[in-house]
Structures are given as structure tokens and as C-alpha cells.
Design a protein around this motif. Structure first.
Motif, PDB file in Angstrom:
ATOM      1  N   UNK A  62       1.083  -0.603  -0.467  1.00  0.00           N
ATOM      2  CA  UNK A  62       0.149   0.315  -0.111  1.00  0.00           C
ATOM      3  C   UNK A  62       0.771   1.290  -0.022  1.00  0.00           C
ATOM      4  N   UNK A  63       0.427   2.727  -0.872  1.00  0.00           N
ATOM      5  CA  UNK A  63       1.285   3.436  -0.694  1.00  0.00           C
ATOM      6  C   UNK A  63       2.107   4.084   0.113  1.00  0.00           C
ATOM      7  N   UNK A  64       1.419   4.138   1.586  1.00  0.00           N
ATOM      8  CA  UNK A  64       1.851   4.559   3.173  1.00  0.00           C
ATOM      9  C   UNK A  64       2.814   3.344   3.194  1.00  0.00           C
ATOM     10  N   UNK A  65       2.919   2.988   3.131  1.00  0.00           N
ATOM     11  CA  UNK A  65       4.129   1.671   3.487  1.00  0.00           C
ATOM     12  C   UNK A  65       5.391   1.807   2.142  1.00  0.00           C
ATOM     13  N   UNK A  66       5.210   2.123   1.138  1.00  0.00           N
ATOM     14  CA  UNK A  66       6.318   2.122   0.442  1.00  0.00           C
ATOM     15  C   UNK A  66       8.168   3.116   0.201  1.00  0.00           C
ATOM     16  N   UNK A  67       7.311   4.404   0.793  1.00  0.00           N
ATOM     17  CA  UNK A  67       8.632   5.097   1.131  1.00  0.00           C
ATOM     18  C   UNK A  67       9.289   4.622   2.090  1.00  0.00           C
ATOM     19  N   UNK A  68       9.058   4.064   3.102  1.00  0.00           N
ATOM     20  CA  UNK A  68       9.669   3.051   4.172  1.00  0.00           C
ATOM     21  C   UNK A  68       9.894   1.497   3.274  1.00  0.00           C
ATOM     22  N   UNK A  69       9.613   1.700   2.914  1.00  0.00           N
ATOM     23  CA  UNK A  69      10.362   0.422   1.903  1.00  0.00           C
ATOM     24  C   UNK A  69      11.171   0.394   1.086  1.00  0.00           C
ATOM     25  N   UNK A  70      11.535   1.585   0.454  1.00  0.00           N
ATOM     26  CA  UNK A  70      12.105   2.415  -0.240  1.00  0.00           C
ATOM     27  C   UNK A  70      13.473   2.543   1.086  1.00  0.00           C
ATOM     28  N   UNK A  71      13.510   3.167   1.722  1.00  0.00           N
ATOM     29  CA  UNK A  71      14.644   3.335   2.171  1.00  0.00           C
ATOM     30  C   UNK A  71      15.102   2.186   2.926  1.00  0.00           C
ATOM     31  N   UNK A  72      14.054   0.730   2.893  1.00  0.00           N
ATOM     32  CA  UNK A  72      14.980  -0.002   3.370  1.00  0.00           C
ATOM     33  C   UNK A  72      15.950  -0.349   2.138  1.00  0.00           C
ATOM     34  N   UNK A  73      15.267  -0.591   1.669  1.00  0.00           N
ATOM     35  CA  UNK A  73      15.656  -1.251   0.339  1.00  0.00           C
ATOM     36  C   UNK A  73      17.358  -0.522  -0.111  1.00  0.00           C
ATOM     37  N   UNK A  74      17.199   0.944   0.170  1.00  0.00           N
ATOM     38  CA  UNK A  74      18.589   1.336  -0.178  1.00  0.00           C
ATOM     39  C   UNK A  74      19.705   1.387   0.810  1.00  0.00           C
TER      40      UNK A  74
ATOM     41  N   UNK B  86      10.524  -4.118   5.803  1.00  0.00           N
ATOM     42  CA  UNK B  86      11.364  -3.693   6.427  1.00  0.00           C
ATOM     43  C   UNK B  86      13.074  -4.315   5.934  1.00  0.00           C
ATOM     44  N   UNK B  87      12.236  -6.270   5.815  1.00  0.00           N
ATOM     45  CA  UNK B  87      13.339  -6.791   5.330  1.00  0.00           C
ATOM     46  C   UNK B  87      14.277  -7.222   6.707  1.00  0.00           C
ATOM     47  N   UNK B  88      15.513  -7.287   6.289  1.00  0.00           N
ATOM     48  CA  UNK B  88      16.773  -7.523   7.001  1.00  0.00           C
ATOM     49  C   UNK B  88      16.582  -5.854   8.026  1.00  0.00           C
ATOM     50  N   UNK B  89      16.748  -4.983   7.809  1.00  0.00           N
ATOM     51  CA  UNK B  89      16.782  -3.477   8.111  1.00  0.00           C
ATOM     52  C   UNK B  89      15.245  -3.592   9.485  1.00  0.00           C
ATOM     53  N   UNK B  90      14.938  -4.544   9.710  1.00  0.00           N
ATOM     54  CA  UNK B  90      13.561  -4.644  10.668  1.00  0.00           C
ATOM     55  C   UNK B  90      15.003  -5.310  12.157  1.00  0.00           C
ATOM     56  N   UNK B  91      14.788  -6.482  11.187  1.00  0.00           N
ATOM     57  CA  UNK B  91      16.043  -7.178  12.223  1.00  0.00           C
ATOM     58  C   UNK B  91      17.277  -6.223  12.991  1.00  0.00           C
ATOM     59  N   UNK B  92      17.745  -4.998  12.250  1.00  0.00           N
ATOM     60  CA  UNK B  92      18.629  -4.331  12.430  1.00  0.00           C
ATOM     61  C   UNK B  92      18.346  -3.484  13.367  1.00  0.00           C
ATOM     62  N   UNK B  93      17.827  -2.740  12.891  1.00  0.00           N
ATOM     63  CA  UNK B  93      16.730  -2.100  13.690  1.00  0.00           C
ATOM     64  C   UNK B  93      16.309  -2.490  15.472  1.00  0.00           C
ATOM     65  N   UNK B  94      15.820  -3.826  15.451  1.00  0.00           N
ATOM     66  CA  UNK B  94      15.591  -4.183  16.620  1.00  0.00           C
ATOM     67  C   UNK B  94      16.578  -4.558  17.398  1.00  0.00           C
ATOM     68  N   UNK B  95      17.288  -5.004  16.390  1.00  0.00           N
ATOM     69  CA  UNK B  95      19.407  -5.763  17.833  1.00  0.00           C
ATOM     70  C   UNK B  95      19.706  -4.707  18.387  1.00  0.00           C
ATOM     71  N   UNK B  96      19.948  -2.833  16.765  1.00  0.00           N
ATOM     72  CA  UNK B  96      19.997  -2.041  17.935  1.00  0.00           C
ATOM     73  C   UNK B  96      19.076  -1.501  18.899  1.00  0.00           C
ATOM     74  N   UNK B  97      18.076  -2.005  19.303  1.00  0.00           N
ATOM     75  CA  UNK B  97      17.172  -1.202  20.493  1.00  0.00           C
ATOM     76  C   UNK B  97      17.554  -2.158  21.359  1.00  0.00           C
ATOM     77  N   UNK B  98      17.702  -3.753  21.003  1.00  0.00           N
ATOM     78  CA  UNK B  98      18.347  -4.319  22.479  1.00  0.00           C
ATOM     79  C   UNK B  98      19.620  -4.023  22.575  1.00  0.00           C
ATOM     80  N   UNK B  99      20.502  -3.373  22.186  1.00  0.00           N
ATOM     81  CA  UNK B  99      22.253  -2.987  22.043  1.00  0.00           C
ATOM     82  C   UNK B  99      21.336  -1.800  23.356  1.00  0.00           C
TER      83      UNK B  99
END
Lengths: 147, 147
Positions: A62-74, B86-99
Motif C-alpha cells: 500500500x502507498x503509505x508503506x512504500x517510503x519505508x520500503x524504499x528506505x530499507x531497500x536503499x 523492512x526486510x533485514x533492516x527490521x532485524x537490524x533496528x530491533x538488534x539496535x534497540x536491544x543494544x
């Protein structure tokens, strides 16, 4: 939102369409997230994921999640460009090691508190004021172990 | 190494060539890492990175680094399939919070040790044996802060 890729004028294609040498349509899925003044963002995701996969992944969200998805992909793509063998997984592994080291340090500090508490208690038992000290220590223990 | 994708017989294509419906050549770059009995590994990396990008990334690496690169790509791809935003970046963010949380707990435990040491020192100064206790505490301090 959809116009953020066109802030340099209606005719300026987004960074994705510029790299792919194609016309940037009014409803281009890349344009809101890949403005023409940040060409490296798209170059990285294109190199690692491929434009067609990025397109597909964005369309499925959905559009509201695309910006976060792009950031994480970058972020992920840049990590893979910097470290072609481990990419993001290298960062995960290093964070896991840091967690292990912090857990070890925390266990040592907590053990030291318990050790000191026991010494303090036995020393105060010998010198008087034992009861007050024991109550005080029990309270400190709660605050420590409830972390 | 090159034959690991063919353990089911010379004619069995690797999981990559099977999915891409192409002949699995003797020198197939995917075959050593994508055996036919693990079709999901390739399906994930193909969905996320695209076969052509995986091929290119492997070709750019020396052979001894390719297995690790495939493992990290499979890990990353699975994370992106599980969490498309978020893919892998979700895991990174959660590990950073744990740290961050462990660092806070560690600082609290260390502060508690210092606090107890000061109380213990002042109490032993009042009741005798202060010199021995001070030397002892200084040594404990070293062991704690050198963590």
C-alpha cells in the motif's frame, strides 16, 4: 507525494526513469521516492535488486508503506554494494556479537553486585546494624534484577 | 564443489536452472549453491534479487567467497519475503534497540556497584578495617571498569 520526483520541473524524469532511459509517466511508481537530485539511491537498488523487482515490490505494498520500503531497500542495497559477500547480514552478525558482549558484561556487573551485597551483609552482621542493611540490600536487589 | 548441485544424477538440473527452465550447464554458477532438493533457497533470492543480479554478483566474487555470499543473500531474501517493508533492516533496528536497552541496564548495574562501594567504604571507615576494604574495592573497580 507523487510530485516529489518532479520538483525540478514537469519535464524532469525521476532518477529511476533517467537511469532506465524511459519516459517518466505521471503515475510513475518510482518518482515519489527517487527524485532526480539523488541518482545514487536508485543506482544502488537497481544494481542489487533490479528495477523490475523494486517496481514489483512497491506495487505489492500500500502507498503509505512504500517510503519505508524504499528506505530499507536503499539501506540494504548500499550495504551489499559496500560488502558484496555479507551485505546487511554482516551488520546483523556484528550487532549480535555486540549483544553477546554486553550480556556478558551485564552478567559480570550483576554478579559483582550480588557478591558485594553478600560481603556487605556479612560485614554488617559482624559490626551491627545488620537488619537495616539487609532490608536495604533486598530493595537494591529488586531494582537491579527487575531491569 | 561444482558437483554438489548434481548429487541426484548427472541429468538433474540445479534448483535455479529448474526454476528458470533452462539447461543446467556443467559450469553453471548456481549449481554448487542451489541443489535441486532445496528449491526454496533459489525461489527466494530470485524473487528478491532476480536471477540475473544473483548471477552477476556471484560472477564478481572469487569462488571461495561465493558460498557465504549465497547464504547471506538467502537470509536477506527470506527476511524481505517475511517482511516486505523492512526486510533485514527490521532485524537490524530491533538488534539496535536491544543494544540500547542492554547498555542502559549495564550502566545502571555499574552505577549500583559504585554506589555500594562508596557506602561499603564509608561504613567500613566508621567501623574499622577501612584500609583493607579500600584496597579491595579499588581492585574490584578495576575488574568492573575494564570490561
Amino acid at each position: 507525494m507523487k510530485e516529489s520526483g518532479r520538483k525540478h520541473g514537469a519535464l524532469s524524469p525521476c532518477a529511476a526513469c533517467k537511469l532506465l532511459r524511459r519516459r517518466c509517466a505521471e503515475d510513475c511508481v518510482f518518482a515519489p521516492y527517487f527524485p532526480p537530485d539523488e541518482p545514487h539511491k536508485f543506482a544502488s537498488v537497481h544494481k542489487v535488486f533490479g528495477a523490475s523487482n523494486v517496481n514489483k515490490m512497491l506495487q505489492e505494498l500500500p502507498e503509505h508503506q512504500r517510503r519505508d520500503a524504499v528506505s530499507s531497500m536503499v539501506y540494504e542495497a548500499n550495504a551489499r554494494v559496500r560488502d558484496p559477500v555479507y551485505g546487511c547480514v554482516g551488520a546483523i552478525s556484528s550487532l549480535q556479537q555486540q549483544i553477546h558482549s554486553l550480556q556478558t558484561q551485564l552478567a559480570a556487573a550483576q554478579a559483582e553486585v550480588v557478591h558485594m551485597r553478600m560481603r556487605q551483609f556479612s560485614s554488617s552482621s559482624n559490626t551491627g546494624g545488620a537488619m537495616d542493611m539487609a532490608v536495604d540490600q533486598a530493595n537494591m536487589g529488586e531494582s537491579l534484577w527487575s531491569c
